[in-house]
Design a protein around this motif. Structure first.
Motif, PDB file in Angstrom:
ATOM      1  N   SER A  71       0.850  -1.188   0.000  1.00  0.00           N
ATOM      2  CA  SER A  71       0.000   0.000   0.000  1.00  0.00           C
ATOM      3  C   SER A  71       0.889   1.242   0.000  1.00  0.00           C
ATOM      4  N   ILE A  72       0.786   2.041  -1.058  1.00  0.00           N
ATOM      5  CA  ILE A  72       1.705   3.157  -1.299  1.00  0.00           C
ATOM      6  C   ILE A  72       1.066   4.486  -0.903  1.00  0.00           C
ATOM      7  N   ASN A  73       1.803   5.285  -0.154  1.00  0.00           N
ATOM      8  CA  ASN A  73       1.450   6.670   0.172  1.00  0.00           C
ATOM      9  C   ASN A  73       0.092   6.781   0.860  1.00  0.00           C
ATOM     10  N   GLU A  74      -0.957   7.227   0.151  1.00  0.00           N
ATOM     11  CA  GLU A  74      -2.278   7.416   0.762  1.00  0.00           C
ATOM     12  C   GLU A  74      -3.036   6.106   0.923  1.00  0.00           C
ATOM     13  N   GLU A  75      -2.499   5.004   0.376  1.00  0.00           N
ATOM     14  CA  GLU A  75      -3.138   3.695   0.547  1.00  0.00           C
ATOM     15  C   GLU A  75      -2.844   3.197   1.964  1.00  0.00           C
ATOM     16  N   ILE A  76      -3.891   2.821   2.676  1.00  0.00           N
ATOM     17  CA  ILE A  76      -3.731   2.419   4.077  1.00  0.00           C
ATOM     18  C   ILE A  76      -3.388   0.936   4.169  1.00  0.00           C
ATOM     19  N   GLY A 197      -2.101 -16.855  26.906  1.00  0.00           N
ATOM     20  CA  GLY A 197      -2.376 -17.718  25.750  1.00  0.00           C
ATOM     21  C   GLY A 197      -3.136 -17.031  24.633  1.00  0.00           C
ATOM     22  N   MET A 198      -3.634 -15.803  24.874  1.00  0.00           N
ATOM     23  CA  MET A 198      -4.229 -15.039  23.782  1.00  0.00           C
ATOM     24  C   MET A 198      -3.132 -14.575  22.826  1.00  0.00           C
ATOM     25  N   THR A 199      -3.456 -14.515  21.545  1.00  0.00           N
ATOM     26  CA  THR A 199      -2.518 -14.017  20.533  1.00  0.00           C
ATOM     27  C   THR A 199      -3.237 -12.980  19.687  1.00  0.00           C
ATOM     28  N   LEU A 200      -2.617 -11.818  19.561  1.00  0.00           N
ATOM     29  CA  LEU A 200      -3.248 -10.668  18.933  1.00  0.00           C
ATOM     30  C   LEU A 200      -2.345 -10.086  17.849  1.00  0.00           C
ATOM     31  N   ALA A 201      -2.951  -9.683  16.748  1.00  0.00           N
ATOM     32  CA  ALA A 201      -2.265  -8.876  15.743  1.00  0.00           C
ATOM     33  C   ALA A 201      -2.582  -7.411  16.055  1.00  0.00           C
ATOM     34  N   ILE A 202      -1.601  -6.711  16.577  1.00  0.00           N
ATOM     35  CA  ILE A 202      -1.744  -5.296  16.936  1.00  0.00           C
ATOM     36  C   ILE A 202      -1.196  -4.490  15.771  1.00  0.00           C
ATOM     37  N   GLU A 203      -2.025  -3.591  15.190  1.00  0.00           N
ATOM     38  CA  GLU A 203      -1.596  -2.953  13.941  1.00  0.00           C
ATOM     39  C   GLU A 203      -2.107  -1.522  13.789  1.00  0.00           C
ATOM     40  N   PRO A 204      -1.393  -0.569  14.368  1.00  0.00           N
ATOM     41  CA  PRO A 204      -1.768   0.825  14.167  1.00  0.00           C
ATOM     42  C   PRO A 204      -1.758   1.220  12.693  1.00  0.00           C
ATOM     43  N   MET A 205      -2.823   1.893  12.263  1.00  0.00           N
ATOM     44  CA  MET A 205      -2.936   2.498  10.931  1.00  0.00           C
ATOM     45  C   MET A 205      -3.200   3.976  11.171  1.00  0.00           C
ATOM     46  N   ILE A 206      -2.194   4.801  10.906  1.00  0.00           N
ATOM     47  CA  ILE A 206      -2.176   6.196  11.333  1.00  0.00           C
ATOM     48  C   ILE A 206      -2.066   7.090  10.098  1.00  0.00           C
ATOM     49  N   THR A 207      -2.790   8.222  10.114  1.00  0.00           N
ATOM     50  CA  THR A 207      -2.829   9.103   8.945  1.00  0.00           C
ATOM     51  C   THR A 207      -2.276  10.477   9.272  1.00  0.00           C
ATOM     52  N   LEU A 208      -1.645  11.076   8.267  1.00  0.00           N
ATOM     53  CA  LEU A 208      -1.128  12.423   8.406  1.00  0.00           C
ATOM     54  C   LEU A 208      -2.262  13.443   8.483  1.00  0.00           C
ATOM     55  N   GLY A 209      -3.379  13.134   7.815  1.00  0.00           N
ATOM     56  CA  GLY A 209      -4.534  14.017   7.809  1.00  0.00           C
ATOM     57  C   GLY A 209      -5.742  13.380   8.467  1.00  0.00           C
ATOM     58  N   ASP A 210      -6.897  13.599   7.859  1.00  0.00           N
ATOM     59  CA  ASP A 210      -8.139  13.053   8.393  1.00  0.00           C
ATOM     60  C   ASP A 210      -8.142  11.528   8.285  1.00  0.00           C
ATOM     61  N   PRO A 211      -8.616  10.816   9.314  1.00  0.00           N
ATOM     62  CA  PRO A 211      -8.579   9.348   9.273  1.00  0.00           C
ATOM     63  C   PRO A 211      -9.705   8.690   8.478  1.00  0.00           C
ATOM     64  N   PRO A 217     -12.086   1.072  -6.489  1.00  0.00           N
ATOM     65  CA  PRO A 217     -12.937   0.175  -7.273  1.00  0.00           C
ATOM     66  C   PRO A 217     -12.466  -1.279  -7.330  1.00  0.00           C
ATOM     67  N   ASP A 218     -11.177  -1.549  -7.014  1.00  0.00           N
ATOM     68  CA  ASP A 218     -10.737  -2.954  -6.992  1.00  0.00           C
ATOM     69  C   ASP A 218     -11.351  -3.727  -5.835  1.00  0.00           C
ATOM     70  N   LYS A 219     -12.063  -3.013  -4.942  1.00  0.00           N
ATOM     71  CA  LYS A 219     -12.770  -3.585  -3.792  1.00  0.00           C
ATOM     72  C   LYS A 219     -11.841  -4.125  -2.708  1.00  0.00           C
ATOM     73  N   VAL A 222      -7.786   0.135   0.472  1.00  0.00           N
ATOM     74  CA  VAL A 222      -8.394   1.175   1.314  1.00  0.00           C
ATOM     75  C   VAL A 222      -7.429   2.355   1.372  1.00  0.00           C
ATOM     76  N   VAL A 223      -7.950   3.559   1.083  1.00  0.00           N
ATOM     77  CA  VAL A 223      -7.125   4.767   1.037  1.00  0.00           C
ATOM     78  C   VAL A 223      -7.700   5.826   1.969  1.00  0.00           C
TER      79      VAL A 223
END
Length: 251
Positions: A71-76, A197-211, A217-219, A222-223
């Protein structure tokens, strides 16, 4: 239903996690201007399959066609690798990968600077990594899922950044996506309690602007709705009596 992993399952996830970490370390070394995201995908798949018994988690998951999400630049998230997507100096590219091994999955992501990037992009990457570290530190026995999200949110918003709300982290194990959901925002002591024993994928997705987000259209891809830069870092973490254990550390 939240599943607690046995020692054997945790060892299989740790093995998968070492391959994930190795894959991302390879991509950090090899990502440069002029490479297409398809080039990265081929490298990753070959590396994963060079380990006996290991296969890419993403390929075929819900119909996704590739080994990586790139995911490049504005692609989340969820960008599809393509020969047409050629990296340029100054880009940032999120690379997300999962590995399946002995019936268990591990998942991790990193955002890579392509050559020299702007100071704004450098700071976004640094702060998003701080968000991940804060989220992991909060993933302690007896805390709650809300503590993780609260920790991530606090770092991001203090820096003036947006926290994506439509997309979340997740439990992971025998299925790639398990309960509970792990948002990057929250209230302390809310949500499921963290158990050994819990296992979690922790994954911050942070934006420079509005979130706010939209899906192309490829469905899949996410940008950011406003076109601002986004960064994404992720680890698979086990909850243990000795504190959070990262299963996907990179070399």
């Amino acid at each position: 239903m939240i599943t607690l992993k046995s020692p054997r399952e945790l060892e299989a996830m740790a093995h998968a996690g070492r391959i994930v970490g190795g894959t991302l370390a390879l991509l950090r070394r090899e990502t440069r201007a002029g490479h297409s995201t398809e080039d990265l995908d081929r490298m990753a798949e070959a590396f994963i399959r060079s380990h006996p018994g290991a296969t890419p988690s993403f390929k075929g998951l819900y119909g996704f066609p590739k080994t990586l999400c790139t995911s490049i630049n504005e692609e989340i998230v969820h960008g599809i690798p393509s020969t047409k997507r050629v990296l340029r100096e100054g880009n940032i590219v999120s690379v997300d990968v999962g590995v399946h091994f002995e019936g268990m999955h591990a998942d991790s992501a990193t955002t890579i600077a392509v050559g020299e990037v702007s100071p704004e992009a450098q700071r976004l990457l640094a702060v998003t990594q701080e968000c991940l570290a804060a989220g992991i530190a909060a993933a302690r026995l007896g805390n709650h899922v809300g503590d993780i999200g609260h920790a991530v949110q606090g770092v991001a918003e203090k820096a003036g950044y947006g926290v994506v709300r439509e997309l979340v982290g997740h439990g992971i194990g025998a299925r790639f996506h398990e309960e509970p959901q792990v948002p990057n925002y929250g209230v302390p002591k809310r949500g499921p309690r963290l158990l050994e024993g819990m296992t979690l994928a922790i994954e911050p997705m942070i934006t420079l602007g509005d979130p706010a987000t939209k899906t192309l259209p490829d469905k899949w891809t996410v940008v950011t709705a406003d076109g601002s830069l986004s960064a994404h870092f992720e680890h698979t973490v086990a909850i243990t009596k000795d504190g959070p254990k990262v299963l996907t550390a990179q070399d």
